[in-house]
Design an enzyme around this catalytic site. Structure first.
Site, short mmCIF file in Angstrom:
data_model
loop_
_atom_site.label_atom_id
_atom_site.label_comp_id
_atom_site.label_asym_id
_atom_site.label_seq_id
_atom_site.Cartn_x
_atom_site.Cartn_y
_atom_site.Cartn_z
CB THR A 83 0.32 -9.13 2.66
OG1 THR A 83 1.75 -9.12 2.60
CG2 THR A 83 -0.10 -10.32 3.50
CB CYS A 196 5.79 -5.86 -1.91
SG CYS A 196 5.39 -4.88 -0.45
#
Length: 228
Positions: A83, A196
């Site tokens: 992430t 993201c």
């Protein structure tokens, strides 16, 4: 072949792509029935998202560090935080283990530099866009960033948590993202960092007239190269 320690579930929707990309790249390089050796610690993302929303980064950091230590003890030769946002505590995670942590922003910067770009738009959670940890990582490589205005930042942030992390990819959200990308380009962005790991589930290179830097793919590529 080195063994990878994946810190995933942040969210699992994009962790799936990490697993697929890394194994595909290893198989392509080695041939036959080869695949990557890896361990995965997969979070219950609701627990992490609740801490993010509350601004309890200390507790979130503690959980990330614990996951890293568990993976190292299991036998991981390197660590991967699957992430962008949780690279906020990458320094603390790296300090807690003796194996290397492959940083997602370094992987993105390498690809940006290869294109000869120095100014990019950054899309991600509001934490990634508004806080300095990610932008500072790119600045170290000579890359400056432009972020959307406050309203557009909220649009992207809510889209990530309310839709993409739940596997929802709508045309209306894609249209909003492309509008925001166009605005960033008009402000001087030479390319766009999809900062993201869920955004590439919605936006693909063929959707944009400028180069999109898919951080999920680029991170996985850096990891596969490292282990081989």
């Amino acid at each position: 072949m080195k063994t990878i320690g994946l810190i995933g579930g942040l969210s699992w929707e994009s962790t799936v792509d990490y697993y697929r990309y890394i194994n595909t790249m290893v198989q392509e390089r080695m041939g036959g029935l080869h695949s990557a050796k890896c361990f995965m610690y997969s979070f219950d993302f609701d627990e992490i998202a609740t801490l993010q929303k509350a601004g309890d980064w200390e507790k979130a950091t503690d959980l990330m560090v614990q996951a890293a230590i568990k993976l190292e003890k299991a036998g991981a030769d390197l660590l991967v935080i699957c992430t962008n946002t949780m690279h906020k505590m990458a320094p603390e995670v790296q300090a807690a283990v003796s194996v290397p942590l492959i940083h997602i922003a370094d992987a993105a910067a390498k690809a940006i530099q290869k294109q000869g770009l120095t100014k990019v738009g950054l899309l991600g959670t509001k934490f990634t866009m508004e806080q300095s940890f990610y932008k500072d990582s790119l600045i170290k490589h000579g890359i400056s960033t432009i972020i959307p205005d406050e309203n557009d930042r909220l649009v992207v942030h809510n889209m990530i948590y309310d839709e993409l992390c739940k596997g929802i990819c709508s045309q209306s959200s894609k249209d909003k993202c492309l509008r925001i990308i166009d605005k960033l380009v008009s402000q001087g962005a030479e390319g766009i960092v999809l900062g993201c790991t869920e955004i590439p589930l919605l936006i693909k290179q063929q959707d944009s007239p400028v180069t999109l830097f898919d951080t999920t793919y680029l991170h996985a590529k850096e990891v596969a190269s490292f282990v081989l």
